[in-house]
Enzyme design. Structure first.
Site, PDB file in Angstrom:
ATOM      1  N   HIS A 175       0.897  -1.225  -0.159  1.00 36.06           N
ATOM      2  CA  HIS A 175      -0.165  -0.089   0.066  1.00 36.06           C
ATOM      3  C   HIS A 175       0.949   1.213   0.223  1.00 36.06           C
ATOM      4  CE1 HIS A 175      -2.773  -2.954   2.455  1.00 36.06           C
ATOM      5  NE2 HIS A 175      -3.460  -2.605   1.154  1.00 36.06           N
TER       6      HIS A 175
ATOM      7  N   LYS B 248     -18.336  -6.391   7.675  1.00 35.17           N
ATOM      8  CA  LYS B 248     -16.995  -7.115   7.762  1.00 35.17           C
ATOM      9  C   LYS B 248     -16.338  -6.707   9.108  1.00 35.17           C
ATOM     10  CE  LYS B 248     -12.926  -7.237   4.722  1.00 35.17           C
ATOM     11  NZ  LYS B 248     -12.433  -6.651   3.417  1.00 35.17           N
TER      12      LYS B 248
ATOM     13  N   ARG C 154      -2.215  -6.715  -7.989  1.00 34.42           N
ATOM     14  CA  ARG C 154      -1.430  -7.455  -7.726  1.00 34.42           C
ATOM     15  C   ARG C 154      -1.083  -8.541  -8.861  1.00 34.42           C
ATOM     16  NH1 ARG C 154      -3.099  -8.118  -1.589  1.00 34.42           N
ATOM     17  NH2 ARG C 154      -4.884  -7.774  -2.833  1.00 34.42           N
TER      18      ARG C 154
ATOM     19  N   SER D 248      -2.643  -7.994   3.301  1.00 35.93           N
ATOM     20  CA  SER D 248      -2.890  -7.653   4.812  1.00 35.93           C
ATOM     21  C   SER D 248      -3.180  -9.120   5.153  1.00 35.93           C
ATOM     22  CB  SER D 248      -4.071  -6.601   4.964  1.00 35.93           C
ATOM     23  OG  SER D 248      -3.630  -5.519   4.319  1.00 35.93           O
TER      24      SER D 248
HETATM   25  P1  ADP Z   1      -9.675  -4.094   0.267  1.00 34.88           P
HETATM   26  O1  ADP Z   1     -10.242  -5.018   1.176  1.00 34.88           O
HETATM   27  O2  ADP Z   1     -10.704  -2.958  -0.249  1.00 34.88           O
HETATM   28  O3  ADP Z   1      -9.201  -4.766  -1.176  1.00 34.88           O
HETATM   29  P2  ADP Z   1      -6.997  -3.621   0.705  1.00 34.88           P
HETATM   30  O4  ADP Z   1      -6.794  -2.851   1.994  1.00 34.88           O
HETATM   31  O5  ADP Z   1      -6.893  -5.260   1.117  1.00 34.88           O
HETATM   32  O6  ADP Z   1      -8.482  -3.337   0.728  1.00 34.88           O
HETATM   33  O7  ADP Z   1      -6.270  -2.882  -0.477  1.00 34.88           O
HETATM   34  C1  ADP Z   1      -6.455  -1.688  -0.633  1.00 34.88           C
HETATM   35  C2  ADP Z   1      -5.949  -1.600  -2.220  1.00 34.88           C
HETATM   36  O8  ADP Z   1      -4.705  -1.800  -2.243  1.00 34.88           O
HETATM   37  C3  ADP Z   1      -6.582  -2.559  -3.168  1.00 34.88           C
HETATM   38  O9  ADP Z   1      -6.845  -1.965  -4.508  1.00 34.88           O
HETATM   39  C4  ADP Z   1      -5.577  -3.479  -3.113  1.00 34.88           C
HETATM   40  O10 ADP Z   1      -5.596  -4.128  -4.475  1.00 34.88           O
HETATM   41  C5  ADP Z   1      -4.479  -2.882  -3.093  1.00 34.88           C
HETATM   42  N1  ADP Z   1      -3.109  -3.658  -2.613  1.00 34.88           N
HETATM   43  C6  ADP Z   1      -3.189  -4.258  -1.569  1.00 34.88           C
HETATM   44  N2  ADP Z   1      -1.968  -5.128  -1.352  1.00 34.88           N
HETATM   45  C7  ADP Z   1      -1.179  -4.563  -2.318  1.00 34.88           C
HETATM   46  C8  ADP Z   1       0.179  -4.653  -2.786  1.00 34.88           C
HETATM   47  N3  ADP Z   1       0.985  -5.456  -1.997  1.00 34.88           N
HETATM   48  N4  ADP Z   1       0.875  -3.880  -3.626  1.00 34.88           N
HETATM   49  C9  ADP Z   1      -0.043  -3.013  -4.529  1.00 34.88           C
HETATM   50  N5  ADP Z   1      -1.437  -2.878  -4.165  1.00 34.88           N
HETATM   51  C10 ADP Z   1      -1.859  -3.515  -3.103  1.00 34.88           C
END
Ligand code: ADP
Length: 157
Positions: free
Chosen positions: A16, A40, A89, A127
């Site tokens: 992120h 959630k 990803r 995450s």
């Molecule tokens: P959500 O539950 O809305 O998917 P996340 O917190 O998992 O929220 O992810 C938020 C955004 O960041 C999403 O667009 C996700 O694809 C992106 N994201 C998550 N992990 C990575 C990563 N390792 N590299 C780049 N983008 C990521």
């Protein structure tokens, strides 16, 4: 241009952070929208997730962090955003992101979804997996910033 980067950020990872650092300078305003707990269940509360984001990032002058419980697209409309930013990803992210982008297009045609590829070294970082590694006492270095590592370790105590 104004962008919204929405997500759970439960917790924020180096993936992120990479997207935020690469993209925030490309916009006049860059808004992070942290999903509020509702249907959630999250590991960290929204306040904790915001604090971890703040603690993990350097000062970025055009960045604002919000907590939102409604639709991302409604928040985007409210702040007059031009686009919603999402990270991609792997192909496994694709169908979900496409469905969401199309739904958002239907709800507000004037707002574009912008997909940014994760840096190659971050493709495997999520995450969910970070929490799994933390739960079993695995090494979190290089996956999350130190402040998140500490918060994850504290939660296991
Ligand atoms: P959500 O539950 O809305 O998917 P996340 O917190 O998992 O929220 O992810 C938020 C955004 O960041 C999403 O667009 C996700 O694809 C992106 N994201 C998550 N992990 C990575 C990563 N390792 N590299 C780049 N983008 C990521």
């Amino acid at each position: 241009m104004i962008a919204v980067y929405p997500g759970s950020f439960d917790p924020i990872t180096v993936g992120h952070i990479d997207i935020i650092q690469r993209m925030s300078s490309k916009f006049e305003e860059f808004h992070i929208l942290v999903a509020k707990s509702g249907d959630k269940e999250y590991f960290f509360s929204e306040e904790e997730r915001v604090d971890l984001i703040k603690g993990a990032l350097p000062k970025i002058s055009n960045l604002k962090i919000h907590i939102g419980s409604g639709l991302t697209i409604d928040f985007a409309k409210k702040i007059k955003a031009d686009c919603i930013l999402r990270g991609l990803r792997a192909i496994s992210d694709f169908e979900y992101e496409m469905a969401m982008a199309n739904m958002n297009k239907k709800l507000a045609a004037e707002i574009e979804t912008l997909i940014v590829f994760a840096s190659p070294q971050h493709h495997f970082i999520s995450s969910r997996l970070v929490k799994e590694v933390a739960r079993h006492g695995g090494d979190l270095s290089g996956l999350v910033p130190p402040i998140v590592e500490q918060a994850l370790m504290k939660k296991q105590e």
